[in-house]
Design a protein around this motif. Structure first.
Motif, short mmCIF file in Angstrom:
data_model
loop_
_atom_site.label_atom_id
_atom_site.label_comp_id
_atom_site.label_asym_id
_atom_site.label_seq_id
_atom_site.Cartn_x
_atom_site.Cartn_y
_atom_site.Cartn_z
N GLN A 83 106.63 3.13 -30.23
CA GLN A 83 106.80 4.37 -31.08
C GLN A 83 107.99 4.99 -30.57
O GLN A 83 108.67 5.66 -31.11
N THR A 84 108.05 5.09 -29.00
CA THR A 84 109.16 5.84 -28.60
C THR A 84 110.44 5.28 -28.55
O THR A 84 111.59 6.00 -29.07
N VAL A 85 110.49 3.75 -28.57
CA VAL A 85 111.77 2.81 -28.94
C VAL A 85 112.17 3.33 -30.43
O VAL A 85 113.46 3.52 -30.80
N GLU A 86 111.23 3.24 -31.22
CA GLU A 86 111.36 3.46 -32.53
C GLU A 86 112.03 4.78 -32.89
O GLU A 86 113.00 4.87 -33.78
N ALA A 87 111.57 5.94 -32.30
CA ALA A 87 112.00 7.29 -32.52
C ALA A 87 113.50 7.34 -31.80
O ALA A 87 114.28 7.78 -32.64
N LEU A 88 113.59 6.68 -30.72
CA LEU A 88 114.97 6.79 -30.12
C LEU A 88 116.03 5.94 -31.01
O LEU A 88 117.11 6.51 -31.21
N SER A 89 115.61 4.89 -31.55
CA SER A 89 116.33 3.98 -32.40
C SER A 89 116.81 4.87 -33.65
O SER A 89 118.33 5.03 -34.13
N LEU A 90 116.11 5.73 -34.29
CA LEU A 90 116.18 6.38 -35.30
C LEU A 90 117.04 7.60 -35.04
O LEU A 90 118.19 7.75 -35.84
N LYS A 91 117.06 8.34 -33.90
CA LYS A 91 117.76 9.43 -33.53
C LYS A 91 119.16 8.93 -33.08
O LYS A 91 120.31 9.49 -33.57
N LEU A 92 119.36 7.89 -32.39
CA LEU A 92 120.55 7.36 -31.90
C LEU A 92 121.48 6.79 -33.29
O LEU A 92 122.69 6.90 -33.18
N GLY A 93 120.59 5.94 -33.91
CA GLY A 93 121.49 5.71 -35.41
C GLY A 93 122.06 6.75 -36.24
O GLY A 93 123.06 6.61 -36.51
#
Length: 119
Positions: free
Chosen positions: A79-89
């Motif tokens: 979930q951390t990586v998914e949230a980071l991906s959404l924010k960076l994207g």
């Protein structure tokens, strides 16, 4: 483990690094267009280029800090990586949109300059 802190620890440095890289690239290569737009006036072109650079930094880093907070539950590395991906994207899309907006403004300014030279 506090996954929120892990997210923030990666998000802010990555966002700032991306912003700096894109801004410096635009600053370096945008000068040529500005010199042309301002009819060879290098001093004016450099001044405007620096002002554009500062505005770019303020908007992007400001947006990154405003969107730092997340209300989604984060209870795992996934979930951390998914949230980071959404924010960076999101940040990358905004940087791209700002880049194309700047190109459009440069194009319109150059077009106007060329019309004035013909008249």
């Amino acid at each position: 483990m506090n996954y929120y802190l892990l997210l923030y620890a990666f998000y802010l440095p990555a966002t700032i690094a991306l912003t700096l890289w894109v801004a410096q690239t635009l600053f370096r290569h945008g000068r040529t267009f500005l010199v042309d737009i301002f009819d060879g006036n290098q001093e004016l072109a450099d001044s405007v280029n620096k002002l554009l650079l500062m505005g770019f930094y303020l908007i992007n880093i400001g947006y990154a800090t405003v969107t730092l907070r997340t209300t989604d539950p984060i209870a795992s590395y996934q979930q951390t990586v998914e949230a980071l991906s959404l924010k960076l994207g999101t940040i990358i899309l905004i940087l791209g949109a700002m880049h194309f907006f700047n190109l459009y403004v440069f194009y319109k300014m150059r077009h106007r300059t060329q019309l004035n030279e013909v008249a």
